[in-house]
Design a protein around this motif. Structure first.
Motif, PDB file in Angstrom:
ATOM      1  N   GLU A   1      56.900  58.293 108.778  1.00 43.03           N
ATOM      2  CA  GLU A   1      57.266  59.449 107.965  1.00 43.03           C
ATOM      3  C   GLU A   1      56.203  59.779 106.930  1.00 43.03           C
ATOM      4  N   ASN A   2      55.578  58.763 106.341  1.00 45.87           N
ATOM      5  CA  ASN A   2      54.633  58.991 105.245  1.00 45.87           C
ATOM      6  C   ASN A   2      53.202  58.556 105.536  1.00 45.87           C
ATOM      7  N   TYR A   3      52.972  57.938 106.692  1.00 42.44           N
ATOM      8  CA  TYR A   3      51.651  57.378 106.969  1.00 42.44           C
ATOM      9  C   TYR A   3      51.170  57.734 108.374  1.00 42.44           C
ATOM     10  N   VAL A   4      49.853  57.849 108.472  1.00 46.39           N
ATOM     11  CA  VAL A   4      49.175  57.843 109.763  1.00 46.39           C
ATOM     12  C   VAL A   4      48.477  56.494 109.887  1.00 46.39           C
ATOM     13  N   VAL A   5      48.613  55.859 111.023  1.00 43.05           N
ATOM     14  CA  VAL A   5      47.976  54.561 111.268  1.00 43.05           C
ATOM     15  C   VAL A   5      46.895  54.756 112.316  1.00 43.05           C
TER      16      VAL A   5
ATOM     17  N   GLY B   1      60.214  48.738 102.625  1.00 42.46           N
ATOM     18  CA  GLY B   1      58.877  48.436 102.108  1.00 42.46           C
ATOM     19  C   GLY B   1      57.905  47.951 103.168  1.00 42.46           C
ATOM     20  N   PHE B   2      58.264  48.089 104.446  1.00 40.93           N
ATOM     21  CA  PHE B   2      57.395  47.688 105.547  1.00 40.93           C
ATOM     22  C   PHE B   2      57.251  48.849 106.524  1.00 40.93           C
ATOM     23  N   LEU B   3      56.133  48.862 107.230  1.00 41.11           N
ATOM     24  CA  LEU B   3      55.927  49.812 108.303  1.00 41.11           C
ATOM     25  C   LEU B   3      56.036  49.057 109.620  1.00 41.11           C
ATOM     26  N   MET B   4      56.987  49.454 110.457  1.00 41.22           N
ATOM     27  CA  MET B   4      57.191  48.837 111.764  1.00 41.22           C
ATOM     28  C   MET B   4      56.366  49.622 112.784  1.00 41.22           C
TER      29      MET B   4
ATOM     30  N   ARG C   1      55.227  45.283 121.844  1.00 45.88           N
ATOM     31  CA  ARG C   1      55.231  44.367 120.712  1.00 45.88           C
ATOM     32  C   ARG C   1      55.440  45.153 119.414  1.00 45.88           C
ATOM     33  N   ARG C   2      55.973  44.471 118.418  1.00 47.04           N
ATOM     34  CA  ARG C   2      56.166  45.076 117.096  1.00 47.04           C
ATOM     35  C   ARG C   2      55.331  44.339 116.057  1.00 47.04           C
ATOM     36  N   PHE C   3      54.554  45.121 115.313  1.00 46.09           N
ATOM     37  CA  PHE C   3      53.819  44.610 114.164  1.00 46.09           C
ATOM     38  C   PHE C   3      54.535  45.076 112.897  1.00 46.09           C
ATOM     39  N   VAL C   4      54.605  44.213 111.905  1.00 48.43           N
ATOM     40  CA  VAL C   4      55.247  44.545 110.629  1.00 48.43           C
ATOM     41  C   VAL C   4      54.167  44.539 109.548  1.00 48.43           C
ATOM     42  N   LEU C   5      53.931  45.701 108.935  1.00 49.46           N
ATOM     43  CA  LEU C   5      52.864  45.868 107.952  1.00 49.46           C
ATOM     44  C   LEU C   5      53.482  46.055 106.565  1.00 49.46           C
TER      45      LEU C   5
ATOM     46  N   ASN D   1      56.881  38.998 105.551  1.00 49.55           N
ATOM     47  CA  ASN D   1      57.944  39.756 106.210  1.00 49.55           C
ATOM     48  C   ASN D   1      59.321  39.241 105.798  1.00 49.55           C
ATOM     49  N   THR D   2      60.044  40.061 105.066  1.00 47.85           N
ATOM     50  CA  THR D   2      61.397  39.688 104.643  1.00 47.85           C
ATOM     51  C   THR D   2      62.460  40.451 105.422  1.00 47.85           C
ATOM     52  N   GLN D   3      62.039  41.192 106.438  1.00 48.10           N
ATOM     53  CA  GLN D   3      62.985  41.975 107.229  1.00 48.10           C
ATOM     54  C   GLN D   3      63.669  41.084 108.258  1.00 48.10           C
ATOM     55  N   PRO D   4      64.972  40.909 108.178  1.00 45.77           N
ATOM     56  CA  PRO D   4      65.666  40.041 109.131  1.00 45.77           C
ATOM     57  C   PRO D   4      65.678  40.600 110.547  1.00 45.77           C
ATOM     58  N   SER D   5      65.356  41.896 110.707  1.00 52.72           N
ATOM     59  CA  SER D   5      65.396  42.514 112.029  1.00 52.72           C
ATOM     60  C   SER D   5      64.201  42.176 112.895  1.00 52.72           C
ATOM     61  N   SER D   6      63.169  41.534 112.328  1.00 55.37           N
ATOM     62  CA  SER D   6      61.967  41.251 113.112  1.00 55.37           C
ATOM     63  C   SER D   6      61.423  39.860 112.809  1.00 55.37           C
ATOM     64  N   LYS D   7      60.948  39.199 113.863  1.00 54.52           N
ATOM     65  CA  LYS D   7      60.341  37.883 113.731  1.00 54.52           C
ATOM     66  C   LYS D   7      58.823  37.953 113.594  1.00 54.52           C
ATOM     67  N   ALA D   8      58.275  39.155 113.507  1.00 50.69           N
ATOM     68  CA  ALA D   8      56.836  39.288 113.313  1.00 50.69           C
ATOM     69  C   ALA D   8      56.436  38.704 111.964  1.00 50.69           C
ATOM     70  N   THR D   9      55.189  38.262 111.859  1.00 50.48           N
ATOM     71  CA  THR D   9      54.692  37.707 110.603  1.00 50.48           C
ATOM     72  C   THR D   9      53.527  38.542 110.080  1.00 50.48           C
ATOM     73  N   CYS D  10      53.370  38.511 108.764  1.00 43.52           N
ATOM     74  CA  CYS D  10      52.238  39.171 108.119  1.00 43.52           C
ATOM     75  C   CYS D  10      51.846  38.328 106.910  1.00 43.52           C
ATOM     76  N   VAL D  11      50.614  37.865 106.904  1.00 39.80           N
ATOM     77  CA  VAL D  11      50.149  36.914 105.897  1.00 39.80           C
ATOM     78  C   VAL D  11      48.944  37.499 105.163  1.00 39.80           C
TER      79      VAL D  11
END
Length: 584
Positions: free
Chosen positions: A296-300, A370-373, A413-417, A432-442
């Protein structure tokens, strides 16, 4: 309906064991020195698909089709498709699938009946090749040879001429300001009339903004504002440029007037003077190398580790080699995601990295908590492009099996940014604090976050060769949380099944009929739709074993059961992308 012909099934990862058909035996390096398995699905005894990549005749006047089953009466519009349809001129032939001359297709659907027509795009390159009955303009995998009518000295000097960009727009149908265009990834598009498929006008991006080419897969906001990515290069180096095209025309002749560069992005990787990102050439007709996603607010922008050797590119005519031979996959580099604020054009200083992946198509992207899926179809190497030489697609027997079995499959695949990375954000822990995804971001340092994706599938998808050509209910769920996406299963070099993926439990439904090869699925919502999958799926299905055996397939998007099909009494070549244009 037609249950004796088709196989409709639903799988769950918990109930189906890993199939023996799947074999993981190739590896690619990643950042920490470990290896990552490249997923391949082994097949034996593949059917030849050579008839699907042979030249066909155009059908410039609408012809009737034979409808079996029921085409819902509420469907009123045109399914428009694009793809290569001519692979030789005279005694010269194209070497790569992407090089074939663009053929445009239209299925007009009204009151449960379907008509079909097709035309070759009257591009400059098509007209020049036709006039001289030979290939005179080089394409991605084909080098045009010197004019045999010239003397020896003239032919020798022609090898030092720069290759001109092609206008063979064979990738997709796209919309800008309500008009339909066919596009590739050079600086040229063609506006076309969707009613009769006639070529109306050649449009050059570089006449409106300072770019040398743009992608064939733009994204649109609900108001019609369209975003794309174009590359440029010059004395200040190479840049990625995010483009914004306004939704409205000022007059009837308006095309890309008002287009603006929202921002420019410096490549993250350290390219040398000998090697540049492959996207920085206006000469390539290739829809696999440039990719953007949009929330909605970003182009990747997704910067992939596919590069070109400048020396090989510049000297390709002198060496008698195609442009494609100067392109290669570099697994030592990482893939980088660049975030751009759509409103301000500000480029995030934080770069999101992952291991080297090859991405052909993006599924969807949305913001949540607060994350971009970011959902994409990803392969673990970028060598698949070499499999699509015409000579490979026309192989049979063990030789065909070998081409397929050495390729790396693409899987969703899903990346969580994380969007709010600051100086205070802790390092070396999963953000990643979203319970809907097991992706990681460090967070690695102040400007770098390393992302590991979550698979959007169970092991059972491996039996179907992964998934490509993804589509969603774009009109209502693009940039929003969603549940379903659709695509082709790839147990062959082209799609051989249709899949409906359910993100809630990672199960999927399948349409499969042996010996038939469906194209990219297109979702058409029902007029009274309430749920996300209320509508139909359309796909053009081809078969290499029957003359004039192609048909337009219509599935109930909810049940994935066949509603009807419209048999087309002409031969078609396997194409790339399309869209549905609803009639008022």
């Amino acid at each position: 309906m037609f249950d004796h012909l088709i196989h409709i099934c639903i799988y769950t990862a918990s109930k189906i064991p890993l199939m023996s058909l799947f074999c993981a035996d190739e590896t690619v390096p990643v950042e920490n020195g470990k290896t990552k398995t490249c997923i391949t699905s082994k097949q034996k005894g593949l059917e030849t698909i050579a008839p699907l990549v042979r030249s066909v005749e155009e059908t410039p006047e609408p012809i009737a089709t034979e409808v079996h089953g029921t085409i819902p009466s509420w469907i009123n519009g045109n399914l428009l498709r694009n793809g290569p349809g001519k692979f030789e001129f005279g005694n010269t032939h194209f070497n790569h699938w992407f090089d074939g001359m663009a053929m445009l297709h239209k299925f007009k659907i009204e009151n449960g009946q379907v008509t079909y027509m097709s035309r070759f795009l009257r591009s400059d390159v098509y007209k020049k090749n036709s006039e001289r009955d030979r290939i005179v303009i080089s394409e991605f995998g084909t080098l045009a040879m010197p004019d045999p009518c010239k003397n020896f000295f003239q032919r020798f000097l022609s090898r030092f001429e720069m290759i001109q960009p092609t206008d063979n727009a064979s990738v997709s149908f796209v919309q800008y300001k309500g008009d339909y265009y066919v596009s590739t990834e050079t600086n040229f598009m063609h506006r076309v009339n969707p009613e009769n498929l006639e070529t109306v006008e050649k449009v050059d991006w570089s006449k409106f903004i300072a770019v040398n080419g743009a992608t064939a897969h733009p994204h649109s906001d609900p108001d019609g504002t369209t975003y794309n990515m174009g590359n440029s290069y010059g004395s200040k180096g190479a840049l990625y440029n995010i483009i914004r095209v306004p939704p409205e025309k000022k007059d009837a002749t308006d095309t890309l007037q008002g287009a603006k560069v929202l921002c420019s992005i410096v490549p993250k990787a350290s390219w040398t003077s000998e090697v540049l990102p492959v996207s920085f050439t206006p000469l390539l007709n290739n829809h696999l190398l440039l990719l953007t996603a949009m929330s909605e607010n970003y182009v990747v922008f997704i910067e992939q580790p596919i590069k070109m050797d400048l020396l090989k590119i510049v000297t390709c005519k002198l060496r008698g080699k195609a442009l494609s031979e100067g392109i290669y996959w570099d697994p030592k580099l990482q893939t980088v995601f660049h975030l751009v604020d759509k409103r301000t054009g500000e480029v995030s200083s934080v770069k999101y990295h992952t291991k080297a992946i090859s991405v052909f198509h993006q599924i969807n992207a949305f913001e949540e908590g607060g994350f971009l899926m970011l959902d994409m179809c990803c392969a673990d190497d970028g060598k698949a492009i070499n499999n699509y030489l015409i000579q490979n697609l026309r192989k049979s027997g063990d030789a065909l099996d070998e081409v397929y079995n050495t390729g790396c499959r693409a899987f969703p695949r899903r990346f969580v940014l994380p969007l709010n990375v600051t100086q205070e954000t802790p390092v070396d822990q999963n953000l990643n604090t979203q319970p809907s995804s097991k992706a990681t971001c460090v967070k690695i340092n102040k400007d770098k976050v390393f992302c590991q994706p979550e698979d959007l599938h169970g092991d059972d998808l491996q039996e179907y060769g992964g998934l490509e050509f993804p589509q969603i209910n774009y009109a209502k769920y693009n940039t929003k949380p969603y549940r379903y996406f659709y695509g082709c299963g790839f147990r062959h070099l082209v799609g051989d099944s249709l899949l409906k993926m359910d993100l809630n439990d990672k199960t999927f439904k399948v349409w499969y009929q042996k010996g038939f090869y469906p194209s990219e699925p297109v979702f058409v919502p029902a007029p009274d739709a309430v749920e996300e999958d209320d509508g139909v799926i359309m796909s053009v299905v081809l078969t290499p074993s029957q003359d004039k055996g192609s048909f337009l397939l219509v599935l109930d998007a909810k049940t994935f059961e066949e509603l009807g099909r419209a048999n087309v009494p002409v031969n078609m070549a396997y194409g790339f992308h399309g869209t549905f244009s609803a009639c008022a």
